[in-house]
Design a protein around this motif. Sequence first.
Motif, PDB file in Angstrom:
ATOM      1  N   ARG A 198     -10.968   5.094  -6.986  1.00 53.93           N
ATOM      2  CA  ARG A 198      -9.939   5.875  -7.661  1.00 53.93           C
ATOM      3  C   ARG A 198     -10.592   7.095  -8.284  1.00 53.93           C
ATOM      4  O   ARG A 198     -11.608   6.967  -8.972  1.00 53.93           O
ATOM      5  CB  ARG A 198      -9.270   5.023  -8.735  1.00 53.93           C
ATOM      6  CG  ARG A 198      -8.144   5.730  -9.444  1.00 53.93           C
ATOM      7  CD  ARG A 198      -7.456   4.751 -10.399  1.00 53.93           C
ATOM      8  NE  ARG A 198      -6.310   5.354 -11.004  1.00 53.93           N
ATOM      9  CZ  ARG A 198      -6.322   5.955 -12.192  1.00 53.93           C
ATOM     10  NH1 ARG A 198      -7.429   6.018 -12.877  1.00 53.93           N
ATOM     11  NH2 ARG A 198      -5.223   6.484 -12.675  1.00 53.93           N
ATOM     12  N   PHE A 201     -16.239  12.612   1.906  1.00 52.50           N
ATOM     13  CA  PHE A 201     -14.914  12.028   2.073  1.00 52.50           C
ATOM     14  C   PHE A 201     -14.658  11.679   3.537  1.00 52.50           C
ATOM     15  O   PHE A 201     -14.181  10.591   3.852  1.00 52.50           O
ATOM     16  CB  PHE A 201     -13.853  12.999   1.556  1.00 52.50           C
ATOM     17  CG  PHE A 201     -12.448  12.515   1.723  1.00 52.50           C
ATOM     18  CD1 PHE A 201     -11.964  11.459   0.967  1.00 52.50           C
ATOM     19  CD2 PHE A 201     -11.595  13.099   2.637  1.00 52.50           C
ATOM     20  CE1 PHE A 201     -10.668  11.010   1.111  1.00 52.50           C
ATOM     21  CE2 PHE A 201     -10.295  12.659   2.794  1.00 52.50           C
ATOM     22  CZ  PHE A 201      -9.833  11.612   2.028  1.00 52.50           C
ATOM     23  N   VAL A 231      -5.138   6.049   1.947  1.00 53.39           N
ATOM     24  CA  VAL A 231      -5.549   7.127   1.064  1.00 53.39           C
ATOM     25  C   VAL A 231      -4.271   7.688   0.482  1.00 53.39           C
ATOM     26  O   VAL A 231      -3.399   8.148   1.206  1.00 53.39           O
ATOM     27  CB  VAL A 231      -6.338   8.224   1.813  1.00 53.39           C
ATOM     28  CG1 VAL A 231      -6.725   9.344   0.871  1.00 53.39           C
ATOM     29  CG2 VAL A 231      -7.565   7.625   2.478  1.00 53.39           C
ATOM     30  N   GLN A 232      -4.138   7.602  -0.841  1.00 53.94           N
ATOM     31  CA  GLN A 232      -2.916   8.061  -1.490  1.00 53.94           C
ATOM     32  C   GLN A 232      -3.258   9.109  -2.531  1.00 53.94           C
ATOM     33  O   GLN A 232      -4.302   9.049  -3.167  1.00 53.94           O
ATOM     34  CB  GLN A 232      -2.201   6.903  -2.173  1.00 53.94           C
ATOM     35  CG  GLN A 232      -1.638   5.903  -1.211  1.00 53.94           C
ATOM     36  CD  GLN A 232      -0.941   4.768  -1.927  1.00 53.94           C
ATOM     37  OE1 GLN A 232      -1.440   4.260  -2.910  1.00 53.94           O
ATOM     38  NE2 GLN A 232       0.217   4.388  -1.436  1.00 53.94           N
ATOM     39  N   PHE A 284      -6.171  10.426  -6.752  1.00 51.52           N
ATOM     40  CA  PHE A 284      -6.104   9.857  -5.406  1.00 51.52           C
ATOM     41  C   PHE A 284      -6.940   8.599  -5.344  1.00 51.52           C
ATOM     42  O   PHE A 284      -7.914   8.432  -6.063  1.00 51.52           O
ATOM     43  CB  PHE A 284      -6.487  10.872  -4.316  1.00 51.52           C
ATOM     44  CG  PHE A 284      -7.955  11.146  -4.154  1.00 51.52           C
ATOM     45  CD1 PHE A 284      -8.692  10.483  -3.198  1.00 51.52           C
ATOM     46  CD2 PHE A 284      -8.573  12.092  -4.941  1.00 51.52           C
ATOM     47  CE1 PHE A 284     -10.033  10.753  -3.038  1.00 51.52           C
ATOM     48  CE2 PHE A 284      -9.906  12.371  -4.781  1.00 51.52           C
ATOM     49  CZ  PHE A 284     -10.650  11.702  -3.828  1.00 51.52           C
ATOM     50  N   THR A 285      -6.482   7.671  -4.512  1.00 50.45           N
ATOM     51  CA  THR A 285      -7.153   6.392  -4.339  1.00 50.45           C
ATOM     52  C   THR A 285      -7.426   6.164  -2.860  1.00 50.45           C
ATOM     53  O   THR A 285      -6.692   6.664  -2.001  1.00 50.45           O
ATOM     54  CB  THR A 285      -6.299   5.219  -4.862  1.00 50.45           C
ATOM     55  OG1 THR A 285      -5.050   5.210  -4.171  1.00 50.45           O
ATOM     56  CG2 THR A 285      -6.051   5.337  -6.351  1.00 50.45           C
ATOM     57  N   MET A 286      -8.492   5.425  -2.605  1.00 49.12           N
ATOM     58  CA  MET A 286      -8.835   5.039  -1.237  1.00 49.12           C
ATOM     59  C   MET A 286      -9.015   3.532  -1.224  1.00 49.12           C
ATOM     60  O   MET A 286      -9.794   2.992  -2.008  1.00 49.12           O
ATOM     61  CB  MET A 286     -10.129   5.717  -0.781  1.00 49.12           C
ATOM     62  CG  MET A 286     -10.024   7.210  -0.706  1.00 49.12           C
ATOM     63  SD  MET A 286     -11.447   8.091  -0.041  1.00 49.12           S
ATOM     64  CE  MET A 286     -12.845   7.094  -0.341  1.00 49.12           C
ATOM     65  N   ILE A 329     -13.980   7.820   5.227  1.00 48.47           N
ATOM     66  CA  ILE A 329     -12.784   7.369   5.930  1.00 48.47           C
ATOM     67  C   ILE A 329     -13.009   7.235   7.424  1.00 48.47           C
ATOM     68  O   ILE A 329     -12.169   6.693   8.123  1.00 48.47           O
ATOM     69  CB  ILE A 329     -11.576   8.299   5.665  1.00 48.47           C
ATOM     70  CG1 ILE A 329     -11.835   9.711   6.185  1.00 48.47           C
ATOM     71  CG2 ILE A 329     -11.207   8.313   4.215  1.00 48.47           C
ATOM     72  CD1 ILE A 329     -10.623  10.620   6.128  1.00 48.47           C
ATOM     73  N   PHE A 384      -6.166  14.588  -2.478  1.00 47.38           N
ATOM     74  CA  PHE A 384      -7.620  14.620  -2.377  1.00 47.38           C
ATOM     75  C   PHE A 384      -8.110  15.928  -2.978  1.00 47.38           C
ATOM     76  O   PHE A 384      -7.663  17.007  -2.600  1.00 47.38           O
ATOM     77  CB  PHE A 384      -8.091  14.496  -0.927  1.00 47.38           C
ATOM     78  CG  PHE A 384      -9.557  14.791  -0.782  1.00 47.38           C
ATOM     79  CD1 PHE A 384     -10.493  13.925  -1.313  1.00 47.38           C
ATOM     80  CD2 PHE A 384      -9.990  15.934  -0.147  1.00 47.38           C
ATOM     81  CE1 PHE A 384     -11.844  14.195  -1.211  1.00 47.38           C
ATOM     82  CE2 PHE A 384     -11.336  16.209  -0.032  1.00 47.38           C
ATOM     83  CZ  PHE A 384     -12.268  15.335  -0.556  1.00 47.38           C
ATOM     84  N   ARG A 406      -9.997   0.509   1.399  1.00 41.20           N
ATOM     85  CA  ARG A 406     -10.522   0.185   2.723  1.00 41.20           C
ATOM     86  C   ARG A 406     -10.842  -1.293   2.778  1.00 41.20           C
ATOM     87  O   ARG A 406     -11.192  -1.906   1.775  1.00 41.20           O
ATOM     88  CB  ARG A 406     -11.796   0.972   3.002  1.00 41.20           C
ATOM     89  CG  ARG A 406     -11.577   2.460   3.017  1.00 41.20           C
ATOM     90  CD  ARG A 406     -12.833   3.185   3.364  1.00 41.20           C
ATOM     91  NE  ARG A 406     -13.164   2.885   4.746  1.00 41.20           N
ATOM     92  CZ  ARG A 406     -14.359   3.081   5.257  1.00 41.20           C
ATOM     93  NH1 ARG A 406     -15.334   3.550   4.535  1.00 41.20           N
ATOM     94  NH2 ARG A 406     -14.592   2.799   6.523  1.00 41.20           N
ATOM     95  N   GLU A 428      -6.497   1.647   6.496  1.00 44.29           N
ATOM     96  CA  GLU A 428      -7.056   2.322   5.341  1.00 44.29           C
ATOM     97  C   GLU A 428      -5.945   3.117   4.681  1.00 44.29           C
ATOM     98  O   GLU A 428      -5.127   3.727   5.363  1.00 44.29           O
ATOM     99  CB  GLU A 428      -8.172   3.260   5.777  1.00 44.29           C
ATOM    100  CG  GLU A 428      -9.329   2.520   6.381  1.00 44.29           C
ATOM    101  CD  GLU A 428     -10.386   3.449   6.929  1.00 44.29           C
ATOM    102  OE1 GLU A 428     -10.214   4.668   6.850  1.00 44.29           O
ATOM    103  OE2 GLU A 428     -11.376   2.931   7.435  1.00 44.29           O
TER     104      GLU A 428
END
Length: 188
Positions: A104, A130, A49-50, A93-95, A134, A53, A97, A47
């Motif tokens: 986004r 959140f 996460v960038q 921030f983007t996730m 995750i 957050f 998965r 995963e």
Amino acid sequence: MSVTPRTHVRTTALVLPAVLAAALGACSSFDQGTRGIADALTLYRPEVVQGNFVSKEQVAALQPGMTRLQVRDILGTPLVTSVFHQNRWDYIFTMKRQGVEPQRYRLTAYFEGDTLARFDGDDMPSEAEFVQRISRERKVKVPPLQATEDQLAKFPVTPGAEPASSDKGAAPSGAQPALSYPPLEPAR
């Protein structure tokens, strides 16, 4: 019967392309045959996460008129600051998965001088949402940590006992620290 070098070269020229064609054909059929297996056995993809957050609670704490320092204390350092837009901070921030569309989120803070004029962006997830997004573990509902007077009465407090300190290993109040400590190794 002896083989002349010309016959050997001619045989090699005829056989080599056939061997290469068979080998290349085998590679493509092997690839096609294993593609179904690869689809069934999905490889691990971490995963990702960038960015920064920003939670719903942090956005709720923002108020127009705050200084840049106050906004930075609440949201952290902005991900994007531009030389051309010095009065604008972007938090993105983007996730990503496995098996879920990438998500986004964006929040932009606009300043007039050193004060926050306004902010806008996406509807941010709360901190609990959140963590659930995750987390790979099953969702566990944590009960509230409250006790009734009847439940507390089952555990009487002994007279003279001090309440438990949150700092484990701390000396009770009023106690003096030891002036000497026992040796680390036994005497010989």
